[in-house]
Scaffold this motif. Structure first.
Motif: not given
Length: 453
Positions: A125-129, A154-155, A159-160, A182-183
């Motif tokens: 999953a590639v997700m926005p902020w 994530h965006a 990251p937090g 995954l950061l």
């Protein structure tokens, strides 16, 4: 990854990025976790979602403050987002078994034929902020309960939030490797998609990012779901209840500081009520409290970054240069942070950015039309097709016109919103596939036909 508070411009936290070796290790662990997770009884998986909802509510203040610090969401709206995440967990805890129940089909005497819904495996999953918890949980809740495991990219400015979501699920009792963050930078995403251990992908974000993920997934013949941008029409007919419509319109454009794919962006207004509507929209925009997102009186916080605000302002300036009239706003606020005021543009030319592109901030573009036929033509004069709304006191008229708007969802006398109970997604360059409800949980499953003779 540096976290910059958009309300102050100060770096508040730094996180170490993962590298290619970390991704490789995560994929190994995801594959191993799937082998056992898929065998867990669904009722147990549902119970873990209930636990996740409880943790979200217990830590609502903590996670809301984290959201506000990382991307500037006004604190009360951030708390509302955490509540919505708990809701989607509870929804799938209650209905997953019904959604995924075997379906039986007509068959010859002595045989049994059914469709079973079986998980696929690790899903990236590639997700926005902009909704940093909600966008992830609307993916995670249905997919985890269906038996898949999740990998979250994530965006980079939240990251937090990404790590906090992983924490929620781990503390709720999900296996440690059933959901991993995954950061990583964007340039490692395609390599992950290319890996055989990743079985499907989903992205919420920009058109270019969606195109890249869909292309990489298609090349490997992997299922993907995309929820991309929008330029939603807000159609105001001559018989609309203007007091309510104006109030809802102000909120529809400026919620989440205007940073929402399904925010009302193009206001299509019948000539008979145009002047009154514009006057009310401007008055309502000017009455909104713009300021410190940690202050509970704040209704519009900063844009998520200085770069994003600069891009938005450039679109406004080019629209005005093209001939649009600036009714209010239109200049970054003279203060620390990425603050842009609620803005209203009228007389917008067809070739202006405010008419053709997605303005991802608190900027409303208003268009005058003579009748409902022209309203529908204007509403559909866009490459996007995410959502839309129609405002009228005649419900039958509203429903009829809703069917004529080319979008994935159209609401009559209600602001467009995603809801766990109903499918959500777009058409055109706004993406494909659906999230939420029964449709969403069935996107990443094998619809397996089983014939027993």
């Amino acid at each position: 990854m540096d976290v910059v508070d958009p309300a102050t411009g100060e770096t508040v936290e730094t996180y170490e990025e993962d590298d290619a070796a970390d991704v490789e290790d995560a994929l190994d662990r995801a594959e191993a976790a799937f082998d056992s997770w898929r065998e867990r009884p669904r009722r147990e998986r549902e119970e873990l979602l209930v636990s996740a909802a409880e943790i979200l509510r217990d830590r609502k203040s903590e996670y809301a403050e984290l959201m506000t610090r990382e991307m500037g969401k006004p604190i009360e709206q951030a708390e509302g987002e955490i509540e919505k995440c708990a809701w989607v967990c509870e929804h799938y805890a209650e209905f997953a078994s019904a959604y995924l129940e075997d379906e039986y089909h007509p068959s010859p005497p002595g045989s049994e034929v059914k469709t079973s819904y079986e998980p696929l495996g690790p899903v990236l999953a590639v997700m926005p902020w902009n909704f940093p918890f909600w966008q992830v949980f609307r993916f995670a809740a249905p997919n985890l309960v269906a038996g898949n495991v999740g990998l979250l990219k994530h965006a980079s400015n939240v990251p937090g939030c990404a790590l906090a979501i992983e924490e929620v699920l781990r503390d709720a009792g999900f296996p440690e490797d059933a959901f991993q963050t995954l950061l990583i930078p964007s340039d490692l995403v395609e390599d992950a998609i290319d890996d055989d251990r990743v079985k499907a992908t989903t992205l919420t974000g920009s058109g270019p990012a969606g195109s890249a993920v869909a292309s990489a997934s298609g090349k490997r013949i992997k299922k993907s779901v995309l929820e991309l941008g929008g330029s939603d029409p807000f159609v105001v007919l001559d018989d609309a209840d203007l007091e309510t419509t104006i109030e809802e319109g102000v909120w529809a454009r400026n919620q989440n500081s205007g940073q929402s794919c399904i925010a009302a962006k193009r206001f299509v207004v019948h000539d008979d009520v145009y002047d009154e509507f514009v006057s009310g929209l401007v008055e309502g925009a000017e009455a909104l409290t713009v300021g410190d997102p940690t202050d509970r009186d704040t209704e519009v916080g900063p844009q998520a970054s200085a770069d994003l605000m600069a891009e938005l302002h450039d679109q406004v300036e080019r629209s005005v240069e093209a001939g649009a009239t600036l009714e209010t706003g239109g200049e970054p606020l003279d203060r620390d942070g990425a603050f842009y005021p609620p803005t209203v543009l009228t007389d917008v030319p067809d070739d202006a950015p405010a008419a053709r592109d997605e303005l991802f901030g608190p900027v409303a573009a208003v268009f005058r039309v003579d009748d409902e036929e022209e309203a529908i033509e204007r509403a559909n004069d866009t490459r996007f097709g995410l959502g839309g709304s129609v405002w009228t006191t005649d419900r039958e008229r509203g429903e009829r016109l809703a069917h004529e708007i080319d979008a994935g969802c159209v609401y009559v006398n209600r602001v467009v919103a995603s809801d766990p109970r109903v499918p959500f997604g777009g058409v055109g360059i706004s993406g494909f596939g659906r999230e939420l409800s029964e449709a969403g949980i069935k996107e990443f499953v094998n619809r397996k036909t089983v014939w027993v003779q």
